[in-house]
Write a protein that holds these residues in place. Structure first.
Motif, mmCIF file in Angstrom:
data_model
loop_
_atom_site.group_PDB
_atom_site.id
_atom_site.type_symbol
_atom_site.label_atom_id
_atom_site.label_comp_id
_atom_site.label_asym_id
_atom_site.label_seq_id
_atom_site.Cartn_x
_atom_site.Cartn_y
_atom_site.Cartn_z
ATOM 1 N N TRP A 233 41.339 19.349 10.279
ATOM 2 C CA TRP A 233 40.728 20.543 9.700
ATOM 3 C C TRP A 233 41.376 20.935 8.371
ATOM 4 C CZ3 TRP A 233 36.521 22.495 12.246
ATOM 5 C CH2 TRP A 233 36.346 22.111 13.581
ATOM 6 N N THR A 234 42.645 20.626 8.213
ATOM 7 C CA THR A 234 43.396 21.130 7.055
ATOM 8 C C THR A 234 43.529 20.104 5.935
ATOM 9 O OG1 THR A 234 45.475 20.486 8.150
ATOM 10 C CG2 THR A 234 44.704 22.747 8.469
ATOM 11 N N ASN A 235 42.774 19.037 5.994
ATOM 12 C CA ASN A 235 42.807 18.008 4.959
ATOM 13 C C ASN A 235 42.398 18.625 3.612
ATOM 14 O OD1 ASN A 235 42.560 15.789 3.324
ATOM 15 N ND2 ASN A 235 41.078 14.702 4.602
ATOM 16 N N THR A 236 43.336 18.702 2.670
ATOM 17 C CA THR A 236 43.055 19.371 1.396
ATOM 18 C C THR A 236 42.026 18.616 0.548
ATOM 19 O OG1 THR A 236 44.971 18.280 0.391
ATOM 20 C CG2 THR A 236 45.308 20.485 1.302
ATOM 21 N N ALA B 238 42.325 26.873 7.354
ATOM 22 C CA ALA B 238 43.099 26.557 8.551
ATOM 23 C C ALA B 238 42.214 25.976 9.649
ATOM 24 C CB ALA B 238 43.790 27.822 9.063
ATOM 25 N N SER B 239 42.841 25.363 10.619
ATOM 26 C CA SER B 239 42.148 24.977 11.838
ATOM 27 C C SER B 239 41.744 26.241 12.585
ATOM 28 C CB SER B 239 43.070 24.127 12.713
ATOM 29 O OG SER B 239 42.581 24.057 14.046
ATOM 30 N N PRO B 240 40.592 26.239 13.253
ATOM 31 C CA PRO B 240 40.208 27.409 14.057
ATOM 32 C C PRO B 240 40.957 27.500 15.385
ATOM 33 C CG PRO B 240 38.528 25.705 14.222
ATOM 34 C CD PRO B 240 39.531 25.208 13.219
ATOM 35 N N GLY C 114 40.913 35.851 5.203
ATOM 36 C CA GLY C 114 40.839 34.835 6.246
ATOM 37 C C GLY C 114 42.022 33.892 6.134
ATOM 38 N N PRO C 115 42.225 33.028 7.128
ATOM 39 C CA PRO C 115 43.288 32.010 7.038
ATOM 40 C C PRO C 115 42.859 30.904 6.070
ATOM 41 C CG PRO C 115 42.722 32.497 9.329
ATOM 42 C CD PRO C 115 41.617 33.039 8.468
ATOM 43 N N LEU C 116 42.746 31.286 4.802
ATOM 44 C CA LEU C 116 42.200 30.409 3.766
ATOM 45 C C LEU C 116 43.166 30.326 2.600
ATOM 46 C CD1 LEU C 116 38.633 32.014 3.645
ATOM 47 C CD2 LEU C 116 39.303 30.004 4.965
ATOM 48 N N GLU C 117 43.254 29.156 2.015
ATOM 49 C CA GLU C 117 43.984 28.957 0.775
ATOM 50 C C GLU C 117 43.023 28.346 -0.243
ATOM 51 O OE1 GLU C 117 47.010 29.839 0.073
ATOM 52 O OE2 GLU C 117 47.988 30.179 2.007
ATOM 53 N N ILE C 118 43.415 28.306 -1.500
ATOM 54 C CA ILE C 118 42.569 27.721 -2.531
ATOM 55 C C ILE C 118 42.257 26.266 -2.197
ATOM 56 C CG2 ILE C 118 42.491 27.037 -4.969
ATOM 57 C CD1 ILE C 118 44.193 29.518 -5.564
ATOM 58 N N THR C 119 43.215 25.597 -1.557
ATOM 59 C CA THR C 119 43.064 24.165 -1.280
ATOM 60 C C THR C 119 42.332 23.856 0.012
ATOM 61 O OG1 THR C 119 45.261 24.196 -0.274
ATOM 62 C CG2 THR C 119 45.125 23.567 -2.595
ATOM 63 N N VAL D 251 35.523 17.809 8.424
ATOM 64 C CA VAL D 251 34.989 17.629 9.783
ATOM 65 C C VAL D 251 34.039 18.759 10.164
ATOM 66 C CG1 VAL D 251 37.041 16.379 10.537
ATOM 67 C CG2 VAL D 251 36.939 18.869 10.835
ATOM 68 N N GLY D 252 33.694 19.614 9.183
ATOM 69 C CA GLY D 252 32.967 20.840 9.490
ATOM 70 C C GLY D 252 31.572 20.673 10.036
ATOM 71 N N LYS D 253 30.960 19.496 9.860
ATOM 72 C CA LYS D 253 29.625 19.261 10.420
ATOM 73 C C LYS D 253 29.632 18.147 11.471
ATOM 74 C CE LYS D 253 26.718 21.073 6.695
ATOM 75 N NZ LYS D 253 26.284 22.231 7.500
#
Length: 400
Positions: free
Chosen positions: A175-178, A136-138, A128-133, A188-190
């Motif tokens: 969305w990308t705030n580490t 990504a924004s959808p 996925g567009p994912l990093e350890i930190t 902001v996910g909820k």
């Protein structure tokens, strides 16, 4: 013992690998126990060339961002962009700086040049567009899905407009705030906007499914398949962000599990278009449950390989890779009573091992688990041997 083990080994070649298997798998997974070593990627490249030339494989899928991977696929199939641009923008996790990945993309483009579409090689990222930190924004996936549908489906069927999506998505840096990876309150996910986006994404994916016959006729199966990737990615990211904002004790378990679920969904879609070589960390491709400790808490989840194997059965095959030394990282000669130590004692530099015959040769011997002095290398777990279709051993890994 040494003679018995020696009889289980063969050269690392496509023919030797296929002789270990009852049939050609739809997904042949080659794992690695560490990242960033071109020696292992060079071996992967050579095996892929042989699988292409001898076994009819046409796709390679690696542990890289599935959306960025589209940039690489466009280049190798049709020459879109330049090689330098593709290496910069087509990979995540820094994989684009690898000389071995550069050579893989160059070779695939050269192979495809002048060939008809059905014979061309394909590239896919399946992470996925994912990093350890963080994640990504959808935005990219969600707006691409909406754009694909809006050009071909009656507007009255849509759950929302592009402007509504843009308003709900807001600024991408929300969305990308580490900081959100370790602090759920920073996610902001909820939020109300994120919850509405999850519903809209689900409706858009449903509309894509409902309109499948029309969409394939109007565009192509290839374009429709790419739109499915947009849908999987959008819904997966929104689900991941929702769990980033969760405060339940199961939060981290769900996050690592969701990442492997996104990987598995992408691999199952790749399997639909024919045989593919898959390359990633052993831990993502194994059949056993994955485990780790994070923040003092034990985590357990099913890997992508376990999920795919449950769906595909014998059409999924897994070759784990084990190493002798990575001296530039402090990983020296393995203890002689470990699996790696027993294999290191053999004269060849690299070979593929029949894992079932190796287990038989070991008999009641219980090899000691190897302990790595470097966090970036995951030694072989002897208890996992029964879950391997084969084992690739590389004696010494020089600095790339």
């Amino acid at each position: 013992m040494a003679t018995d083990i020696k009889e289980t080994t063969h050269a690392v070649e496509a023919g030797s690998v296929m002789r270990l298997l009852s049939a050609r798998p739809r997904l042949l997974a080659l794992g690695e126990p560490t990242h960033g070593e071109d020696t292992l990627l060079d071996l992967r490249n050579e095996l892929f060339r042989q699988l292409v030339e001898q076994e009819g494989y046409r796709t390679i899928a690696i542990e890289s961002d599935c959306m960025r991977g589209l940039v690489v696929d466009d280049y190798v199939t049709s020459g879109t962009g330049t090689l330098d641009e593709v290496m910069e923008h087509g990979f995540s996790h820094g994989w684009g700086t690898s000389a071995a990945n550069h050579e893989l993309v160059r070779w695939m483009r050269a192979y495809n040049d002048g060939r008809p579409a059905p014979e061309r090689l394909r590239f896919a990222g399946f992470d996925g567009p994912l990093e350890i930190t963080g994640a990504a924004s959808p935005r990219q996936a969600l707006t691409a899905l909406h754009g694909y549908l809006s050009a071909r489906v009656d507007a009255d069927l849509f759950p929302c407009t592009a402007e509504t999506l843009d308003r709900l998505l807001g600024a991408d840096d929300r969305w990308t705030n580490t900081a959100a990876m370790m602090d759920p309150t920073r996610s902001v996910g909820k939020s109300a906007e994120a919850n509405e986006l999850r519903l809209l994404a689900d409706d858009l994916v449903s509309l894509l499914d409902e309109q499948t016959p029309h969409l394939i006729t109007e565009t192509s199966r290839e374009d429709w398949d790419r739109a499915r990737l947009y849908g999987r990615t959008a819904t997966g990211l929104l689900r991941y962000h929702s769990w980033m904002a969760d405060t339940a004790p199961s939060r981290m378990t769900r996050l690592v599990g969701l990442r492997d679920q996104m990987m598995a969904d992408n691999l199952l879609a790749i399997a639909e278009r024919g045989p593919a070589l898959v390359h990633a960390h052993n831990g993502h491709l194994q059949r056993e449950k994955s485990t780790m400790r994070m923040g003092g808490r034990p985590l357990e989840w099913w890997s992508a390989g376990a999920l795919v194997s449950a769906h595909l059965g014998e059409e999924y095959a897994f070759l784990a890779t084990a190493l002798g030394t990575i001296r530039h990282q402090g990983v020296d000669t393995p203890a002689p009573d470990s699996v790696e130590g027993l294999l290191y004692a053999l004269p060849e530099d690299r070979y593929v091992v029949d894992a079932a015959r190796l287990a038989t040769a070991l008999g009641d011997t219980r090899p000691a688990p190897r302990v790595s002095p470097w966090f970036g290398y995951a030694p072989l777990d002897p208890a996992h041997l029964a879950g391997f279709d084969g084992l690739v051993f590389v004696k010494d890994v020089p600095q790339s």
